[in-house]
Design a protein around this motif. Structure first.
Motif, PDB file in Angstrom:
ATOM      1  N   TRP A  48      15.002  55.402  99.018  1.00  0.00           N
ATOM      2  CA  TRP A  48      15.490  54.091  99.458  1.00  0.00           C
ATOM      3  C   TRP A  48      14.337  53.261 100.014  1.00  0.00           C
ATOM      4  O   TRP A  48      13.485  53.768 100.732  1.00  0.00           O
ATOM      5  CB  TRP A  48      16.579  54.267 100.515  1.00  0.00           C
ATOM      6  CG  TRP A  48      17.780  54.978  99.985  1.00  0.00           C
ATOM      7  CD1 TRP A  48      18.107  56.299 100.148  1.00  0.00           C
ATOM      8  CD2 TRP A  48      18.812  54.411  99.181  1.00  0.00           C
ATOM      9  NE1 TRP A  48      19.285  56.581  99.497  1.00  0.00           N
ATOM     10  CE2 TRP A  48      19.740  55.439  98.893  1.00  0.00           C
ATOM     11  CE3 TRP A  48      19.049  53.143  98.674  1.00  0.00           C
ATOM     12  CZ2 TRP A  48      20.875  55.230  98.127  1.00  0.00           C
ATOM     13  CZ3 TRP A  48      20.192  52.928  97.911  1.00  0.00           C
ATOM     14  CH2 TRP A  48      21.084  53.961  97.634  1.00  0.00           C
ATOM     15  N   GLN A  51      13.134  46.057 102.272  1.00  0.00           N
ATOM     16  CA  GLN A  51      12.392  44.896 101.777  1.00  0.00           C
ATOM     17  C   GLN A  51      12.439  43.781 102.798  1.00  0.00           C
ATOM     18  O   GLN A  51      13.323  43.733 103.652  1.00  0.00           O
ATOM     19  CB  GLN A  51      12.986  44.389 100.455  1.00  0.00           C
ATOM     20  CG  GLN A  51      12.736  45.297  99.285  1.00  0.00           C
ATOM     21  CD  GLN A  51      13.216  44.682  97.973  1.00  0.00           C
ATOM     22  OE1 GLN A  51      13.952  43.700  97.946  1.00  0.00           O
ATOM     23  NE2 GLN A  51      12.782  45.268  96.875  1.00  0.00           N
ATOM     24  N   LEU A  66      17.482  49.524  99.381  1.00  0.00           N
ATOM     25  CA  LEU A  66      17.606  49.240  97.953  1.00  0.00           C
ATOM     26  C   LEU A  66      16.877  50.263  97.088  1.00  0.00           C
ATOM     27  O   LEU A  66      15.946  50.923  97.534  1.00  0.00           O
ATOM     28  CB  LEU A  66      17.011  47.854  97.653  1.00  0.00           C
ATOM     29  CG  LEU A  66      17.502  46.698  98.510  1.00  0.00           C
ATOM     30  CD1 LEU A  66      16.553  45.531  98.433  1.00  0.00           C
ATOM     31  CD2 LEU A  66      18.891  46.300  98.074  1.00  0.00           C
ATOM     32  N   ALA A  67      17.297  50.336  95.836  1.00  0.00           N
ATOM     33  CA  ALA A  67      16.604  51.106  94.794  1.00  0.00           C
ATOM     34  C   ALA A  67      17.049  50.552  93.445  1.00  0.00           C
ATOM     35  O   ALA A  67      18.151  49.996  93.335  1.00  0.00           O
ATOM     36  CB  ALA A  67      16.932  52.590  94.897  1.00  0.00           C
ATOM     37  N   THR A  68      16.214  50.678  92.431  1.00  0.00           N
ATOM     38  CA  THR A  68      16.530  50.201  91.081  1.00  0.00           C
ATOM     39  C   THR A  68      15.994  51.191  90.062  1.00  0.00           C
ATOM     40  O   THR A  68      14.886  51.713  90.223  1.00  0.00           O
ATOM     41  CB  THR A  68      15.895  48.819  90.823  1.00  0.00           C
ATOM     42  OG1 THR A  68      16.337  47.899  91.807  1.00  0.00           O
ATOM     43  CG2 THR A  68      16.262  48.293  89.448  1.00  0.00           C
ATOM     44  N   THR A  70      16.128  52.093  85.532  1.00  0.00           N
ATOM     45  CA  THR A  70      16.618  51.840  84.184  1.00  0.00           C
ATOM     46  C   THR A  70      17.210  53.137  83.648  1.00  0.00           C
ATOM     47  O   THR A  70      16.887  54.227  84.135  1.00  0.00           O
ATOM     48  CB  THR A  70      15.496  51.366  83.238  1.00  0.00           C
ATOM     49  OG1 THR A  70      14.543  52.419  83.089  1.00  0.00           O
ATOM     50  CG2 THR A  70      14.816  50.106  83.764  1.00  0.00           C
ATOM     51  N   ARG A  97      20.584  49.279  83.277  1.00  0.00           N
ATOM     52  CA  ARG A  97      19.903  49.124  84.566  1.00  0.00           C
ATOM     53  C   ARG A  97      20.922  49.287  85.680  1.00  0.00           C
ATOM     54  O   ARG A  97      22.069  48.853  85.542  1.00  0.00           O
ATOM     55  CB  ARG A  97      19.243  47.748  84.640  1.00  0.00           C
ATOM     56  CG  ARG A  97      18.523  47.476  85.948  1.00  0.00           C
ATOM     57  CD  ARG A  97      17.761  46.155  85.899  1.00  0.00           C
ATOM     58  NE  ARG A  97      16.570  46.211  85.089  1.00  0.00           N
ATOM     59  CZ  ARG A  97      15.413  46.743  85.467  1.00  0.00           C
ATOM     60  NH1 ARG A  97      15.304  47.302  86.644  1.00  0.00           N
ATOM     61  NH2 ARG A  97      14.371  46.724  84.669  1.00  0.00           N
ATOM     62  N   VAL A  98      20.499  49.918  86.762  1.00  0.00           N
ATOM     63  CA  VAL A  98      21.369  50.056  87.931  1.00  0.00           C
ATOM     64  C   VAL A  98      20.581  49.693  89.181  1.00  0.00           C
ATOM     65  O   VAL A  98      19.439  50.129  89.364  1.00  0.00           O
ATOM     66  CB  VAL A  98      21.987  51.475  88.048  1.00  0.00           C
ATOM     67  CG1 VAL A  98      20.933  52.540  88.265  1.00  0.00           C
ATOM     68  CG2 VAL A  98      23.041  51.525  89.155  1.00  0.00           C
ATOM     69  N   GLY A  99      21.182  48.856  90.004  1.00  0.00           N
ATOM     70  CA  GLY A  99      20.630  48.514  91.306  1.00  0.00           C
ATOM     71  C   GLY A  99      21.493  49.179  92.363  1.00  0.00           C
ATOM     72  O   GLY A  99      22.717  49.081  92.315  1.00  0.00           O
ATOM     73  N   ASN A 101      22.455  49.836  96.449  1.00  0.00           N
ATOM     74  CA  ASN A 101      22.404  49.295  97.803  1.00  0.00           C
ATOM     75  C   ASN A 101      22.980  50.330  98.745  1.00  0.00           C
ATOM     76  O   ASN A 101      24.071  50.843  98.504  1.00  0.00           O
ATOM     77  CB  ASN A 101      23.235  48.013  97.909  1.00  0.00           C
ATOM     78  CG  ASN A 101      22.677  46.900  97.071  1.00  0.00           C
ATOM     79  OD1 ASN A 101      21.703  46.265  97.439  1.00  0.00           O
ATOM     80  ND2 ASN A 101      23.284  46.658  95.917  1.00  0.00           N
ATOM     81  N   ASP A 115      24.872  36.815  90.657  1.00  0.00           N
ATOM     82  CA  ASP A 115      23.753  37.531  90.054  1.00  0.00           C
ATOM     83  C   ASP A 115      22.923  36.582  89.210  1.00  0.00           C
ATOM     84  O   ASP A 115      23.464  35.682  88.549  1.00  0.00           O
ATOM     85  CB  ASP A 115      24.270  38.684  89.197  1.00  0.00           C
ATOM     86  CG  ASP A 115      24.690  39.885  90.030  1.00  0.00           C
ATOM     87  OD1 ASP A 115      25.078  39.697  91.201  1.00  0.00           O
ATOM     88  OD2 ASP A 115      24.642  41.002  89.511  1.00  0.00           O
ATOM     89  N   ARG A 189      24.113  46.891  85.173  1.00  0.00           N
ATOM     90  CA  ARG A 189      23.905  45.643  84.438  1.00  0.00           C
ATOM     91  C   ARG A 189      23.356  45.937  83.040  1.00  0.00           C
ATOM     92  O   ARG A 189      22.746  46.978  82.826  1.00  0.00           O
ATOM     93  CB  ARG A 189      22.934  44.740  85.192  1.00  0.00           C
ATOM     94  CG  ARG A 189      23.459  44.293  86.553  1.00  0.00           C
ATOM     95  CD  ARG A 189      22.431  43.426  87.295  1.00  0.00           C
ATOM     96  NE  ARG A 189      22.974  42.983  88.557  1.00  0.00           N
ATOM     97  CZ  ARG A 189      22.855  43.647  89.710  1.00  0.00           C
ATOM     98  NH1 ARG A 189      22.217  44.809  89.741  1.00  0.00           N
ATOM     99  NH2 ARG A 189      23.364  43.153  90.814  1.00  0.00           N
TER     100      ARG A 189
END
Length: 194
Positions: A48, A51, A66-68, A70, A97-99, A101, A115, A189
């Motif tokens: 995690w 930011q 946050l983390a992101t 593909t 893709r996944v974001g 929280n 978005d 997404r």
């Protein structure tokens, strides 16, 4: 593991209507045991990040972690491979893709927003899977009067937002006093391949 809704799963709730499916709430989309397992694995396996962001002419901390990733990430941590497969099957969209929280408690939030669509495939939905503590999402029309909608996002639920709804509505997770348990959202997404 293939995740399917049970025979007597609660019916989807349509919150906002548009030509692409609007905004729909799918309760109990992920079985309770699986949702709890994903939550524990995500807390343990995700790196995690905190930011900083410019707001009102000063730099402030983003009020959540946050983390992101593909779908093709070589280092895709558990439970994301399983979650990608389950949500792609549930919604029928090519999510890549996944974001993530992490709302640590009721002090963490996200302001009303839509978005950014410039990097998304037109016509493809966004799906948000909730894990952990329940949190309320507020949905409101952009720039004018209209109906404000509140929905309690429960563990294992999926909120599906059409691409078109990002031009007409904003969504956010407000701060709530008294919530001490964490919540994780997985926002899937369909990004334009680069």
């Amino acid at each position: 593991m293939l995740v399917q809704q049970g025979l007597f799963a609660p019916a989807p709730v349509s919150l906002i209507h548009d030509e692409e499916g609007g905004i729909r709430y799918l309760p109990e989309s992920i079985p309770a045991f699986t949702a709890e397992q994903w939550f524990d694995e995500a807390l343990r396996n995700i790196s995690w990040m905190s930011q900083q962001r410019m707001m009102y002419d000063r730099e402030v901390a983003v009020p959540r972690l946050l983390a992101t990733f593909t779908r093709e990430s070589q280092d895709l941590p558990a439970p994301l491979t399983e979650a990608f497969d389950a949500v792609r099957s549930l919604i029928g969209a090519p999510f890549n893709r996944v974001g993530l929280n992490l709302y640590r408690d009721g002090n963490d939030s996200v302001a009303p927003h839509s978005d950014k669509t410039e990097k998304l495939l037109p016509g493809q939905p966004i799906a948000i899977v909730s894990l952990g503590a329940n949190r309320r999402m507020s949905i409101r029309p952009k720039g004018g009067p209209g109906r404000l909608v509140h929905i309690e996002l429960e563990a294992g639920s999926c909120l599906v937002m059409s691409y078109a709804s990002q031009f007409t509505h904003e969504h956010g997770i407000p701060k709530v006093a008294g919530i001490t348990e964490p919540r994780i959202s997985l926002a899937f997404r369909c990004a334009i391949p680069q």
